[in-house]
Design a protein around this motif. Structure first.
Motif, short mmCIF file in Angstrom:
data_model
loop_
_atom_site.label_atom_id
_atom_site.label_comp_id
_atom_site.label_asym_id
_atom_site.label_seq_id
_atom_site.Cartn_x
_atom_site.Cartn_y
_atom_site.Cartn_z
N GLY A 54 16.29 7.64 1.38
CA GLY A 54 15.47 8.08 2.49
C GLY A 54 14.05 7.57 2.47
N VAL A 55 13.73 6.72 1.50
CA VAL A 55 12.39 6.12 1.46
C VAL A 55 12.33 5.05 2.55
N SER A 56 11.35 5.12 3.40
CA SER A 56 11.26 4.18 4.51
C SER A 56 10.96 2.77 4.02
N GLY A 57 11.26 1.80 4.86
CA GLY A 57 10.94 0.42 4.52
C GLY A 57 9.44 0.23 4.32
N GLU A 58 8.64 0.92 5.13
CA GLU A 58 7.19 0.80 5.00
C GLU A 58 6.71 1.32 3.65
N THR A 59 7.21 2.48 3.25
CA THR A 59 6.81 3.04 1.96
C THR A 59 7.28 2.15 0.81
N SER A 60 8.47 1.61 0.93
CA SER A 60 8.98 0.70 -0.09
C SER A 60 8.07 -0.51 -0.25
N CYS A 61 7.57 -1.03 0.88
CA CYS A 61 6.66 -2.17 0.82
C CYS A 61 5.37 -1.80 0.08
N TRP A 62 4.86 -0.62 0.33
CA TRP A 62 3.63 -0.20 -0.36
C TRP A 62 3.89 -0.03 -1.86
N LEU A 63 5.07 0.42 -2.23
CA LEU A 63 5.41 0.51 -3.65
C LEU A 63 5.42 -0.88 -4.29
N PHE A 64 5.95 -1.85 -3.57
CA PHE A 64 5.94 -3.22 -4.09
C PHE A 64 4.51 -3.76 -4.19
N VAL A 65 3.64 -3.38 -3.25
CA VAL A 65 2.24 -3.79 -3.35
C VAL A 65 1.62 -3.25 -4.64
N GLY A 66 1.92 -2.00 -4.96
CA GLY A 66 1.42 -1.43 -6.20
C GLY A 66 1.94 -2.17 -7.42
N TYR A 67 3.20 -2.57 -7.37
CA TYR A 67 3.75 -3.35 -8.48
C TYR A 67 3.01 -4.68 -8.63
N CYS A 68 2.70 -5.33 -7.50
CA CYS A 68 1.97 -6.60 -7.56
C CYS A 68 0.61 -6.41 -8.22
N ALA A 69 -0.06 -5.29 -7.92
CA ALA A 69 -1.38 -5.05 -8.51
C ALA A 69 -1.28 -4.87 -10.02
N VAL A 70 -0.30 -4.07 -10.47
CA VAL A 70 -0.12 -3.85 -11.91
C VAL A 70 0.27 -5.15 -12.60
N ALA A 71 1.17 -5.92 -11.98
CA ALA A 71 1.62 -7.17 -12.59
C ALA A 71 0.47 -8.17 -12.70
N THR A 72 -0.41 -8.22 -11.70
CA THR A 72 -1.56 -9.12 -11.77
C THR A 72 -2.50 -8.72 -12.89
N ALA A 73 -2.70 -7.41 -13.09
CA ALA A 73 -3.53 -6.95 -14.20
C ALA A 73 -2.93 -7.39 -15.55
N CYS A 74 -1.62 -7.27 -15.68
CA CYS A 74 -0.96 -7.74 -16.91
C CYS A 74 -1.13 -9.25 -17.07
N LEU A 75 -1.04 -9.98 -15.97
CA LEU A 75 -1.19 -11.42 -16.00
C LEU A 75 -2.57 -11.81 -16.52
N LEU A 76 -3.61 -11.19 -16.01
CA LEU A 76 -4.97 -11.50 -16.46
C LEU A 76 -5.13 -11.19 -17.95
N LEU A 77 -4.53 -10.09 -18.37
CA LEU A 77 -4.59 -9.75 -19.80
C LEU A 77 -3.86 -10.79 -20.64
N GLY A 78 -2.68 -11.21 -20.18
CA GLY A 78 -1.89 -12.17 -20.95
C GLY A 78 -2.55 -13.52 -21.06
N LEU A 79 -3.18 -14.00 -19.98
CA LEU A 79 -3.82 -15.30 -20.03
C LEU A 79 -5.06 -15.31 -20.91
N ARG A 80 -5.61 -14.13 -21.19
CA ARG A 80 -6.78 -14.05 -22.08
C ARG A 80 -6.40 -14.02 -23.55
N ARG A 81 -5.14 -13.67 -23.80
CA ARG A 81 -4.71 -13.55 -25.21
C ARG A 81 -4.64 -14.92 -25.85
#
Length: 409
Positions: free
Chosen positions: A379-406
């Protein structure tokens, strides 16, 4: 100057670049955007629901991901012409298996063969070849060879829909097998003429480079698995595979919820392909100039923007900027990742390393459709699902910046 550089480079290497383009284009026979158009016909013939067909597709894709580290690393050891012959023979067999599949129980092996030969090995062969045999112009080589992906995205779904209406879904995959046998195979082998000299020159150059005291050595795949950087940046580098595959697999459902017709959303795929071409063409020289590592932090920004557009607007015209945005990330991903692995870990074992990364990406692409389907079923709408994926992109980018600094290790 950039256009002149591209033209001169393309003229000087037109045959080998054509090989990369051809393999990436014909990888479409096993890509989600092509296999997905057969879904309604397969479900109707075998009496399957969306969940059952999605489960079969996921199982075949996961099997492909499991096999890719073993079959993909062979490109480091085998003669490229023989490896290419084996990959194309597998593609022909996969198309025939899909066309002749007699029962539901054999759909999983058929999907496995399609996904493994097309999305897996044909893509891997194209990108690894472009990244390995070009050093100073690696970015341009990957970009030009990778244009085949965008052409395939624009041509194969539309041609497939027309062919299904004319020949039926089985006849369409028979036609695909014929194209692979009569067009792809002879053309690929012809384009590889003269490769022995290219490979000999690369072996000599790689040995001379690694003999220098200041040279960066090539990592083995076992060493890469022990490198923390690899694991920390993985959430970002697999995000396009997971999210874009999920979106394309469920596009008709998402479009229906917004009141968009199936013809409208699929007819707009050209915007996705065009954006991918632009992203690849622009990224190629930038990779050669500043390196893939410095460009990588911006990888998921267009994808996040596209998801936000899809979540926020319901007008049919919103499909165009949405597809452009996610197409930019897809084009960047296809160009940046082969160059990144070469920059981080060298080229001697590039096939095995890229096969490992590709297998994880294929695994992520297998998880995307059922994950989004589960959200929709709950029952999660497509719009809400998209926002959840946006949140994943933000967390993944933070991990990426951390990894490239290591530091390595």
């Amino acid at each position: 100057m950039r256009a002149i550089g591209y033209l001169e480079f393309a003229r000087a290497n037109r045959r080998f670049l054509g090989f990369g383009f051809l393999l990436s284009c014909f990888s479409s026979v096993g890509q989600t955007y092509f296999v997905g158009i057969f879904g309604p016909s397969i479900m109707a013939e075998f009496g399957l629901g969306h969940g059952a067909w999605g489960g079969i597709y996921m199982a075949g894709t996961l099997l492909s991901a499991a096999a890719l580290p073993f079959t993909g690393r062979l490109v480091d050891r085998a003669d490229l012409r023989r490896y290419t012959l084996g990959v194309i023979a597998l593609m022909i067999g996969a198309c025939l298996a899909a066309a002749l599949v007699p029962a539901v129980a054999l759909l999983v092996p058929a999907v496995f063969l399609l996904r493994h030969s097309g999305q897996g090995l044909a893509s891997h062969l194209s990108q690894t070849s472009m990244a390995r045999y070009f050093d100073r112009s690696r970015g341009k080589a990957i970009a030009l060879g990778g244009l085949g992906f965008a052409v395939g995205e624009a041509v194969f779904p539309l041609a497939g829909v027309a062919a299904i209406a004319w020949l039926g879904w089985r006849g369409t995959y028979l036609a695909a097998a014929g194209l692979c046998a009569l067009v792809l195979l002879p053309a690929a082998l012809w384009l590889l003429k003269g490769h022995v000299q290219r490979h000999t020159a690369w072996v000599a150059a790689a040995a001379a480079a690694e003999a220098r005291p200041e040279a960066a050595r090539s990592w083995s795949r076992r060493e890469v698995l022990r490198d923390a950087r690899f694991w920390v940046i993985l959430p970002a580098v697999t995000a396009p595979s997971m999210i874009v595959t999920a979106l394309f697999f469920h596009h008709l459902t998402l479009a229906e919820d917004k009141g968009w017709s199936a013809a409208w959303i699929t007819g707009s795929y050209g915007f996705f392909a065009a954006a991918g071409i632009v992203a690849a063409i622009v990224a190629g020289p930038l990779i050669d100039r500043v390196g893939a590592r410095r460009l990588l932090p911006g990888l998921l920004a267009p994808l996040a923007l596209g998801l936000a557009l899809l979540a926020s607007f319901g007008a049919p015209l919103a499909a165009w900027p949405y597809l452009v945005a996610i197409g930019l990330t897809s084009g960047l991903n296809a160009t940046l990742m082969p160059a990144l692995w070469a920059e981080l870990y060298g080229t001697r074992h590039l096939g095995g390393i890229k096969a490992l990364a590709a297998a994880i990406s294929v695994f992520a692409s297998a998880l995307g459709p059922p994950l989004l389907g589960l959200l929709l079923d709950l029952g999660v709408s497509g719009e809400t699902s998209c926002w959840l994926f946006v949140g994943y992109c933000a967390v993944a980018t933070a991990c990426l910046l951390l990894g490239l600094r290591r530091r390595p290790g």
